[in-house]
Design a protein around this motif. Structure first.
Motif, short mmCIF file in Angstrom:
data_model
loop_
_atom_site.label_atom_id
_atom_site.label_comp_id
_atom_site.label_asym_id
_atom_site.label_seq_id
_atom_site.Cartn_x
_atom_site.Cartn_y
_atom_site.Cartn_z
N ALA A 153 0.64 -0.88 0.24
CA ALA A 153 0.29 0.05 0.16
C ALA A 153 0.99 0.95 -0.24
CB ALA A 153 -1.36 0.53 1.20
N HIS A 154 2.30 1.06 0.43
CA HIS A 154 2.91 2.30 0.84
C HIS A 154 2.10 3.64 0.99
CE1 HIS A 154 5.29 -0.57 -1.62
NE2 HIS A 154 4.42 -0.73 -3.00
N GLY A 155 1.70 3.48 2.06
CA GLY A 155 0.84 4.93 2.56
C GLY A 155 -0.17 5.23 1.81
N ASN A 156 -0.64 4.46 0.92
CA ASN A 156 -1.63 5.25 -0.52
C ASN A 156 -2.56 4.72 -0.22
OD1 ASN A 156 -2.94 4.85 -2.25
ND2 ASN A 156 -1.47 6.36 -3.21
N PHE A 157 -3.93 5.76 0.75
CA PHE A 157 -5.54 4.84 0.90
C PHE A 157 -5.91 4.20 0.23
CE2 PHE A 157 -9.71 5.16 2.24
CZ PHE A 157 -9.61 4.81 3.58
N ARG A 158 -5.50 4.58 -1.62
CA ARG A 158 -6.97 4.52 -2.17
C ARG A 158 -6.31 2.91 -2.72
NH1 ARG A 158 -7.43 6.76 -7.91
NH2 ARG A 158 -8.96 7.63 -6.33
N ALA A 159 -4.84 2.23 -2.68
CA ALA A 159 -4.27 0.80 -2.35
C ALA A 159 -4.61 0.37 -0.86
CB ALA A 159 -2.68 1.88 -1.79
N GLU A 209 -0.31 -14.75 6.61
CA GLU A 209 -0.09 -14.94 5.66
C GLU A 209 -0.15 -15.24 4.05
OE1 GLU A 209 4.26 -14.50 6.74
OE2 GLU A 209 4.33 -15.03 8.31
N GLU A 210 -0.86 -16.51 3.95
CA GLU A 210 -1.08 -17.19 2.70
C GLU A 210 -2.30 -16.19 1.99
OE1 GLU A 210 -2.49 -21.47 1.30
OE2 GLU A 210 -2.37 -20.84 3.22
N LEU A 211 -2.96 -15.88 2.73
CA LEU A 211 -3.70 -15.34 2.45
C LEU A 211 -3.80 -13.60 1.56
CD1 LEU A 211 -7.26 -14.52 1.47
CD2 LEU A 211 -7.16 -13.41 3.75
N LEU A 212 -2.42 -13.20 2.63
CA LEU A 212 -2.04 -11.86 2.05
C LEU A 212 -1.34 -12.22 0.62
CD1 LEU A 212 -0.19 -10.41 5.46
CD2 LEU A 212 -2.28 -9.71 3.94
N ARG A 213 0.02 -13.10 0.94
CA ARG A 213 0.45 -13.63 -0.53
C ARG A 213 -0.36 -13.97 -1.74
NH1 ARG A 213 2.95 -18.12 1.90
NH2 ARG A 213 3.17 -17.16 3.72
N TRP A 214 -1.46 -14.38 -1.47
CA TRP A 214 -3.04 -14.46 -2.55
C TRP A 214 -3.15 -13.00 -2.99
CZ3 TRP A 214 -7.11 -13.16 -2.49
CH2 TRP A 214 -8.77 -13.05 -3.29
N ALA A 215 -3.43 -11.84 -2.11
CA ALA A 215 -3.86 -11.17 -2.29
C ALA A 215 -2.96 -10.10 -3.30
CB ALA A 215 -4.34 -10.09 -0.98
N TYR A 216 -1.58 -10.32 -2.55
CA TYR A 216 -0.53 -9.80 -3.45
C TYR A 216 -0.65 -9.76 -5.10
CZ TYR A 216 1.57 -8.34 0.85
OH TYR A 216 2.69 -8.10 2.94
N SER A 217 -1.09 -11.45 -5.02
CA SER A 217 -1.05 -11.57 -6.71
C SER A 217 -1.58 -11.12 -7.17
CB SER A 217 -0.79 -13.08 -6.65
OG SER A 217 -2.53 -13.37 -6.24
N LYS A 218 -3.01 -10.54 -6.57
CA LYS A 218 -3.41 -9.69 -7.48
C LYS A 218 -3.78 -8.26 -7.85
CE LYS A 218 -6.38 -13.21 -7.03
NZ LYS A 218 -6.46 -13.94 -8.06
N LEU A 219 -2.52 -7.96 -7.29
CA LEU A 219 -2.02 -6.40 -7.64
C LEU A 219 -1.51 -5.77 -8.47
CD1 LEU A 219 -1.03 -5.49 -3.40
CD2 LEU A 219 -3.59 -5.32 -5.10
N SER A 220 -1.35 -5.36 -9.74
CA SER A 220 -0.55 -5.31 -10.63
C SER A 220 0.85 -5.35 -9.96
CB SER A 220 -1.00 -4.33 -11.42
OG SER A 220 -0.74 -3.19 -10.97
N THR A 221 1.21 -4.02 -8.94
CA THR A 221 2.26 -3.56 -8.95
C THR A 221 2.08 -3.89 -6.87
OG1 THR A 221 4.80 -2.44 -9.40
CG2 THR A 221 2.30 -1.14 -9.84
N ARG A 222 3.68 -3.94 -6.48
CA ARG A 222 4.06 -3.75 -5.28
C ARG A 222 5.29 -2.50 -5.46
NH1 ARG A 222 3.82 -9.88 -3.60
NH2 ARG A 222 5.98 -8.88 -1.92
N GLN A 223 5.42 -1.82 -6.12
CA GLN A 223 5.90 -0.59 -6.11
C GLN A 223 5.64 0.45 -6.09
OE1 GLN A 223 9.25 -1.38 -6.72
NE2 GLN A 223 8.59 -3.89 -7.10
N PRO A 224 6.50 1.12 -5.11
CA PRO A 224 5.94 2.31 -4.70
C PRO A 224 5.65 3.81 -5.30
CG PRO A 224 7.86 1.99 -3.23
CD PRO A 224 7.84 0.99 -3.79
N VAL A 225 4.53 4.37 -5.13
CA VAL A 225 4.48 5.03 -6.70
C VAL A 225 5.69 6.33 -6.47
CG1 VAL A 225 2.52 6.77 -7.53
CG2 VAL A 225 2.16 4.32 -6.56
#
Length: 77
Positions: free
Chosen positions: A33-39, A61-77
């Motif tokens: 999320a990088h501090g971004n409320f929309r994220a 943790e397992e659910l977090l990993r699954w949710a991470y896979s749904k995001l297009s990017t995990r890089q800070p904006v």
């Protein structure tokens, strides 16, 4: 938002974060999320979908990993 604010705002934002370990919230902020409320809103939506789909009652943790896979990017904006 700075991390201190994230740790206050996010548990109040959605029930799935209300009882979450602050360390878990901090990791999610750093990794996704990088501090971004929309994220946070988008990530929370994915987690809520995952909770419903798996019948789990808490984020882990397992659910977090699954949710991470749904995001297009995990890089800070």
């Amino acid at each position: 938002m700075p991390l201190e604010e994230v740790l206050t705002v996010i548990p109040a934002f959605h029930p799935l974060w209300a009882k979450a370990d602050p360390d878990l919230i901090a990791v999610c902020d750093q990794e996704a999320a990088h501090g971004n409320f929309r994220a946070w809103a988008k990530f929370t939506h994915h987690l809520a979908t995952g909770l419903r789909g798996t019948g789990r009652t808490r984020v882990d943790e397992e659910l977090l990993r699954w949710a991470y896979s749904k995001l297009s990017t995990r890089q800070p904006v």
